[in-house]
Design a protein around this motif. Structure first.
Motif, PDB file in Angstrom:
ATOM      1  N   GLY A  84       0.762  -1.195   0.121  1.00  0.00           N
ATOM      2  CA  GLY A  84      -0.047  -0.005  -0.043  1.00  0.00           C
ATOM      3  C   GLY A  84       0.884   1.199  -0.158  1.00  0.00           C
ATOM      4  N   ASP A  85       2.015   1.382  -0.057  1.00  0.00           N
ATOM      5  CA  ASP A  85       3.016   2.302   0.081  1.00  0.00           C
ATOM      6  C   ASP A  85       2.892   3.110  -1.578  1.00  0.00           C
ATOM      7  OD1 ASP A  85       4.049   1.692   2.377  1.00  0.00           O
ATOM      8  OD2 ASP A  85       5.907   0.774   1.671  1.00  0.00           O
ATOM      9  N   TYR A  86       3.247   4.307  -1.454  1.00  0.00           N
ATOM     10  CA  TYR A  86       3.014   5.230  -2.647  1.00  0.00           C
ATOM     11  C   TYR A  86       4.162   5.931  -2.450  1.00  0.00           C
ATOM     12  CZ  TYR A  86       1.619   8.174  -6.374  1.00  0.00           C
ATOM     13  OH  TYR A  86       1.492   8.937  -7.363  1.00  0.00           O
ATOM     14  N   LYS A  87       4.773   6.194  -3.676  1.00  0.00           N
ATOM     15  CA  LYS A  87       6.034   7.129  -3.621  1.00  0.00           C
ATOM     16  C   LYS A  87       6.122   7.608  -5.080  1.00  0.00           C
ATOM     17  CE  LYS A  87       9.667   6.016  -1.348  1.00  0.00           C
ATOM     18  NZ  LYS A  87      11.062   5.345  -1.218  1.00  0.00           N
ATOM     19  N   GLU A  88       6.603   9.079  -5.047  1.00  0.00           N
ATOM     20  CA  GLU A  88       7.007   9.669  -6.379  1.00  0.00           C
ATOM     21  C   GLU A  88       8.285  10.245  -6.218  1.00  0.00           C
ATOM     22  OE1 GLU A  88       2.478  11.203  -7.754  1.00  0.00           O
ATOM     23  OE2 GLU A  88       4.178  12.620  -7.645  1.00  0.00           O
ATOM     24  N   THR A  89       9.249   9.809  -7.033  1.00  0.00           N
ATOM     25  CA  THR A  89      10.414  10.552  -7.091  1.00  0.00           C
ATOM     26  C   THR A  89      10.916  11.151  -8.297  1.00  0.00           C
ATOM     27  OG1 THR A  89      11.439   8.717  -5.374  1.00  0.00           O
ATOM     28  CG2 THR A  89      13.035  10.295  -6.585  1.00  0.00           C
ATOM     29  N   ILE A  90      11.033  12.488  -8.057  1.00  0.00           N
ATOM     30  CA  ILE A  90      11.596  13.164  -9.421  1.00  0.00           C
ATOM     31  C   ILE A  90      13.202  13.475  -9.255  1.00  0.00           C
ATOM     32  CG2 ILE A  90      11.394  15.496 -10.478  1.00  0.00           C
ATOM     33  CD1 ILE A  90       8.780  13.901 -10.511  1.00  0.00           C
ATOM     34  N   MET A  91      13.786  13.282 -10.401  1.00  0.00           N
ATOM     35  CA  MET A  91      15.123  13.644 -10.293  1.00  0.00           C
ATOM     36  C   MET A  91      15.685  14.158 -11.588  1.00  0.00           C
ATOM     37  SD  MET A  91      16.783   9.687 -10.626  1.00  0.00           S
ATOM     38  CE  MET A  91      15.665   9.153  -9.503  1.00  0.00           C
ATOM     39  N   PHE A  92      16.606  15.024 -11.534  1.00  0.00           N
ATOM     40  CA  PHE A  92      17.243  15.761 -12.581  1.00  0.00           C
ATOM     41  C   PHE A  92      18.881  15.931 -12.159  1.00  0.00           C
ATOM     42  CE2 PHE A  92      15.197  19.066 -10.343  1.00  0.00           C
ATOM     43  CZ  PHE A  92      16.182  20.119 -10.501  1.00  0.00           C
ATOM     44  N   GLN A  93      19.488  16.189 -13.309  1.00  0.00           N
ATOM     45  CA  GLN A  93      20.934  16.655 -13.318  1.00  0.00           C
ATOM     46  C   GLN A  93      21.014  18.171 -13.439  1.00  0.00           C
ATOM     47  OE1 GLN A  93      23.031  12.543 -15.071  1.00  0.00           O
ATOM     48  NE2 GLN A  93      24.114  14.404 -15.378  1.00  0.00           N
ATOM     49  N   VAL A  94      22.084  18.633 -12.483  1.00  0.00           N
ATOM     50  CA  VAL A  94      22.143  20.064 -12.361  1.00  0.00           C
ATOM     51  C   VAL A  94      23.083  20.193 -13.565  1.00  0.00           C
ATOM     52  CG1 VAL A  94      22.833  22.061 -11.230  1.00  0.00           C
ATOM     53  CG2 VAL A  94      21.712  20.449 -10.098  1.00  0.00           C
TER      54      VAL A  94
END
Length: 181
Positions: A99-109
């Motif tokens: 039931g866990d929910y996760k959104e991860t946004i990633m980008f390179q500087v």
């Protein structure tokens, strides 16, 4: 016959222990990479009330790879470069499996960034902007390249990074679509 069954079981146990031990080396590398991280407090407007949010700036970089099924994933490398990772997580209610929910946004500087850089839509791919949605939601979970939105990223005179990101992905339901730091 009983001896053969005992030997087969013993062989299976030894093989399983060997697999578990050899798997630990990749975990150690990931932990070593994550130790070189700066955590940052975030603006409460970016985090919905029902979840926890965190932003980290990590040393290193990543490339976007594709597995044999056609699914994409990032391949992290230590070294020069910086990447930003924002995570929104909602833990499962007690007694609910998966039931866990996760959104991860990633980008390179961008290397050598000084001042402000604004990217829109297709130009977001220059920063390898990714969403990793982790949930029990068929057709939605996994890594998705973000190519619709706007990112304004700034490095000030103190070498601190701030950004404002608005994004969407066709066909993928997201909870967080605006992140400010």
């Amino acid at each position: 016959m009983k001896q053969y069954i005992r030997n087969t079981r013993m062989f299976f146990i030894v093989v399983m222990i060997s697999i578990l031990i050899s798997g630990c080396s990749t975990i150690k590398k990931e932990v070593a990479f994550k130790n070189d991280t700066t955590s940052i407090q975030i603006n409460n407007d970016s985090c919905p009330n029902n979840g926890d949010c965190a932003i980290a700036i990590k040393k290193g970089s990543y490339s976007i790879e594709t597995d044999t099924t056609g699914a994409m994933y990032p391949l992290f490398t230590e070294g020069e470069g910086e990447l930003v990772e924002f995570t929104y997580a909602v833990p499962a209610k007690e007694g609910i499996a998966d039931g866990d929910y996760k959104e991860t946004i990633m980008f390179q500087v961008p290397k050598g960034l000084k001042g402000i850089m604004v990217l829109k839509d297709a130009s977001l791919s220059k920063l390898k902007l990714l969403l990793n949605k982790q949930c029990f939601c068929r057709g939605q979970a996994g890594y998705h390249l973000i190519t619709q939105g706007r990112l304004a990223i700034k490095r000030n005179a103190k070498n601190e990074i701030s950004f404002d990101l608005n994004y969407q992905i066709d066909g993928i339901d997201i909870i967080v679509s605006n992140i400010k730091l």
